[in-house]
Design an enzyme around this catalytic site. Structure first.
Site, PDB file in Angstrom:
ATOM      1  N   LYS A  91      14.310 -11.458   7.581  1.00 44.13           N
ATOM      2  CA  LYS A  91      13.411 -10.426   7.052  1.00 44.13           C
ATOM      3  C   LYS A  91      13.848 -10.079   5.645  1.00 44.13           C
ATOM      4  CE  LYS A  91       9.964  -7.961   8.737  1.00 44.13           C
ATOM      5  NZ  LYS A  91       9.128  -8.378   9.868  1.00 44.13           N
ATOM      6  N   GLY A  98      -2.101   3.911  12.758  1.00 39.81           N
ATOM      7  CA  GLY A  98      -2.126   2.995  11.615  1.00 39.81           C
ATOM      8  C   GLY A  98      -3.541   2.501  11.364  1.00 39.81           C
ATOM      9  N   GLY A 145      -3.717  -0.382   8.901  1.00 42.83           N
ATOM     10  CA  GLY A 145      -3.448  -1.527   8.032  1.00 42.83           C
ATOM     11  C   GLY A 145      -3.932  -2.803   8.691  1.00 42.83           C
ATOM     12  N   ASN A 146      -3.393  -3.920   8.234  1.00 35.56           N
ATOM     13  CA  ASN A 146      -3.849  -5.227   8.715  1.00 35.56           C
ATOM     14  C   ASN A 146      -3.801  -5.352  10.247  1.00 35.56           C
ATOM     15  OD1 ASN A 146      -2.488  -8.072   9.578  1.00 35.56           O
ATOM     16  ND2 ASN A 146      -4.216  -8.401   8.219  1.00 35.56           N
TER      17      ASN A 146
HETATM   18  N1  GLU Z   1       5.757  -9.921   9.195  1.00 35.10           N
HETATM   19  C1  GLU Z   1       5.256 -10.443  10.420  1.00 35.10           C
HETATM   20  C2  GLU Z   1       6.115 -10.011  11.594  1.00 35.10           C
HETATM   21  O1  GLU Z   1       6.802  -9.024  11.572  1.00 35.10           O
HETATM   22  C3  GLU Z   1       5.038 -11.934  10.359  1.00 35.10           C
HETATM   23  C4  GLU Z   1       6.240 -12.729   9.992  1.00 35.10           C
HETATM   24  C5  GLU Z   1       5.893 -14.166   9.650  1.00 35.10           C
HETATM   25  O2  GLU Z   1       4.752 -14.521   9.681  1.00 35.10           O
HETATM   26  O3  GLU Z   1       6.831 -14.876   9.338  1.00 35.10           O
HETATM   27  O4  GLU Z   1       6.074 -10.614  12.629  1.00 35.10           O
END
Ligand code: GLU
Length: 428
Positions: free
Chosen positions: A107, A219, A221-222
């Site tokens: 992350k 929320g 958002g997306n």
């Molecule tokens: N940010 C998204 C998650 O928390 C997707 C991560 C990704 O696609 O690598 O799962």
């Protein structure tokens, strides 16, 4: 985010320790998995539009890559902390494992508020992030993606910088790219749709028809937007959503008893998921300050915003009518609240299972990018449904057989696979 007495990494470790104990993992495996393999902290200087220079702090944490290259999003948030990024990297390891895709967990984050940055400044930030990490990310090493307040445009700037540094095209570096520029059809919808694929299966197992259910969403958002779209498509009703108000610096819940209208709400929403209060009132919404979404008389709660939302304080506000919680956000429920949810016998679909649709589709995007051949949207979404449904069914079956809480059952499956990969590689 950083709130008093809340540390997401400690929470992620506590969840891990509980299950590691039950699994009787050996000491070395436990020590390896309760910490990230690597973490990078760095500064990103940006030449601002007004001529000044500002320095932003950036992070990338690679928790574990025994099952494949690291995978995980990059968040832009003013309250970002390295401990939050560490927790999220760990949850990515379990997420990729529970849906059985050959990727590890990473992350990234930058402490910044994109509300206050021009597009040019955001571009500099994205390019600067990649310049600091160009040796440590890559299609076979660690593959970033969008997350809170980052989007396809940010991913493309990052890709462009990486390709400029390395002198070749590497579309598999990053996922969540724009369609036509290496992105996969269905990626934008994937996380929210994935949440509802698991909700649909849970309702089926409990012999409940979606058309007889009502949900409250945190929320807008997306994740929330696409979860609502599919939930309504399968017959469910959503009576409220919530969002952060940048002007007032508090959250508001937007409620309509007969059901919200997704299309019109989207028409009065900014690109960060912030809904215009005045226009919402004109459209007949009750605009309630604070987190009223959690106090609604509904069957299903969908926390699709940030971590640390269902807490010892707020969990007591959940109405007896609530039978299901599906966590679209990462880490929305604290361990104290988790205990209460378990006692109340609410069926939970834990975050790293419920919201794994995003990374699963990212995996499909990587596969397509590496082949340089792109699938039709139907193909992407039906493969996504297949993966999510099969992961959900494995977890719920284990939970039933061993009388485990759903979160613990998901952890058992995910941790076992990662521990085995570390063992097979001879790491521990
Ligand atoms: N940010 C998204 C998650 O928390 C997707 C991560 C990704 O696609 O690598 O799962």
């Amino acid at each position: 985010m950083a709130t008093k007495n809340f540390n997401a990494f400690e929470m992620a470790q506590a969840q891990f320790d509980k299950v590691a104990e039950q699994l009787e993992l050996d000491l070395a495996t436990k020590a390896l998995l309760r910490q990230p393999l690597r973490e990078y902290h760095f500064s990103i200087p940006v030449h601002m539009d007004d001529g000044s220079y500002q320095v932003f702090r950036g992070f990338r944490v690679q928790h574990n890559d025994a099952r494949g290259p690291g995978k995980g999003g990059i968040r832009f948030h003013p309250q970002e902390t390295v401990d939050t990024v560490k927790a999220l990297a760990m949850w990515m390891t379990w997420k990729c494992s529970v849906v059985d895709i050959p990727l590890g967990g990473s992350k990234g984050g930058v402490i910044c508020d994109p509300h206050n940055l021009s597009l040019r400044e955001q571009e500099q930030l994205c390019r600067g992030w990649v310049r600091q990490l160009s040796k440590d990310v890559g299609p076979l090493r660690d593959v970033p993606a969008p997350d809170v307040m980052t989007n396809a445009q940010h991913m493309l700037w990052m890709l462009d910088e990486f390709e400029a540094i390395n002198g070749a095209k590497y579309p598999g570096l990053i996922t969540g790219k724009p369609i036509g520029m290496g992105g996969s059809l269905g990626r934008t919808e994937a996380t929210g749709y994935g949440v509802i694929f698991t909700v649909r299966e849970a309702l089926k197992e409990h012999n409940i028809k979606p058309e007889n259910t009502v949900a409250a969403v945190q929320g807008f958002g997306n994740v929330a937007q696409y979860a609502i779209e599919l939930f309504e498509h399968i017959g469910g009703k959503v009576i409220c959503v919530s969002c952060w108000d940048q002007e007032d610096q508090i959250s508001y819940t937007f409620k309509k008893k007969d059901g919200i209208d997704l299309k019109t709400l989207l028409g009065i929403t900014d690109r960060f998921g912030g809904i215009n209060k005045i226009k919402a009132k004109d459209l007949g919404y009750e605009v309630l300050p604070g987190d009223k979404w959690i106090e609604q008389e509904v069957d299903i709660l969908l926390p699709c915003a940030l971590e640390n939302q269902v807490t010892a304080d707020t969990v007591t506000k959940i109405k007896p009518s609530v039978k299901f919680i599906a966590e679209g956000a990462n880490g929305p429920t604290t361990p104290e609240a988790d205990k209460v949810i378990q006692e109340k016998n609410i069926f939970i679909i834990p975050d790293f299972l419920a919201n794994a649709g995003g990374v699963t589709c990212s995996y499909f995007e990587q596969v397509q990018s590496n082949m340089n051949y792109y699938w039709e949207k139907d193909e992407v979404l039906s493969r996504l449904d297949e993966k999510m449904t099969s992961a959900y069914l494995k977890v719920s079956e284990l939970a039933r057989q061993r009388k485990l809480y759903m979160r613990d059952a998901a952890y058992v499956i995910a941790i076992k696979r990662v521990a085995q990969a570390c063992k097979d590689r001879g790491w521990v």
